[in-house]
Design an enzyme around this catalytic site. Structure first.
Site, PDB file in Angstrom:
ATOM      1  N   PHE A  10       0.838  -1.204   0.000  1.00  0.00           N
ATOM      2  CA  PHE A  10       0.000   0.000   0.000  1.00  0.00           C
ATOM      3  C   PHE A  10       0.866   1.244   0.000  1.00  0.00           C
ATOM      4  CE2 PHE A  10      -2.582   3.184   2.450  1.00  0.00           C
ATOM      5  CZ  PHE A  10      -3.556   3.375   1.491  1.00  0.00           C
ATOM      6  N   GLU A  89      12.368   2.485   1.802  1.00  0.00           N
ATOM      7  CA  GLU A  89      11.566   2.755   3.000  1.00  0.00           C
ATOM      8  C   GLU A  89      12.348   2.476   4.287  1.00  0.00           C
ATOM      9  OE1 GLU A  89       8.517   4.129   2.507  1.00  0.00           O
ATOM     10  OE2 GLU A  89       8.859   3.949   0.357  1.00  0.00           O
TER      11      GLU A  89
END
Length: 190
Positions: A10, A89
């Site tokens: 997501f 990330e």
């Protein structure tokens, strides 16, 4: 041999407009009980260790929704995509799994167990967590910060634009984008 379930990721920040990995399908939708907030410091993309930028993370808030895009990663692309995301990330210290909903199926998830990278408030595992601040202070920091991926204000405006293209209005993103524009106008008029 049992079939493996597909991997979904997501995106609620820059992954919306720039996933950066191969994917098989994408679904616009939302996760429940979380809201998008500019509380994560970025020292590797939109700022520096000396002057961190601000990027989004999710904050748990019952009743809230956060819209974004879920990407389905093909099995043959999974290792490459996940290695890429682990680097991209890396300042997000937790991965959680949430269900993704679309406006056409509010009671039943469109996709179950999407992977979501998020930054926690834990200063031991997340040294770059900045937390909330007054809107004007966040706008000033975003206006001034710049990192290897470009100016922090560009990140805010690209996120605002990407959400607009999805037909999503996120009040926090909108308020902050407007505050950054006001700060910019004030600097230019001096």
């Amino acid at each position: 041999m049992a079939a493996t379930s597909p991997t979904w990721v997501f995106g609620y920040g820059s992954l919306i407009w720039n996933p950066g990995f191969a994917y098989d399908a994408r679904v616009v939708g939302f996760v429940r009980d979380h809201r998008r907030v500019f509380y994560q410091g970025s020292t590797d993309h939109r700022g520096t260790p000396q002057f961190p930028g601000r990027t989004v993370t999710l904050e748990h808030q019952p009743g809230a929704t956060c819209w974004g895009i879920a990407y389905k990663i093909r099995e043959e692309d999974k290792q490459t995509a996940l290695e890429y995301l682990e680097v991209r990330e890396k300042q997000y210290d937790e991965k959680i799994h949430l269900d993704l909903y679309t406006d056409s199926s509010p009671k039943v998830p469109a996709v179950e167990n999407v992977t979501v990278y998020l930054a926690t408030t834990n200063k031991e595992s997340n040294k770059n967590y900045l937390g909330p601040a007054p809107l004007e202070e966040m706008a000033r920091q975003i206006y001034l910060a710049e990192g290897p991926s470009g100016p922090n204000k560009e990140y805010v405006f690209k996120l605002e634009d990407a959400l607009n293209k999805l037909g999503v209005v996120d009040p926090h993103v909108q308020e902050l984008a407007n505050a950054v524009r006001e700060y910019s106008d004030a600097k230019l008029s001096k």
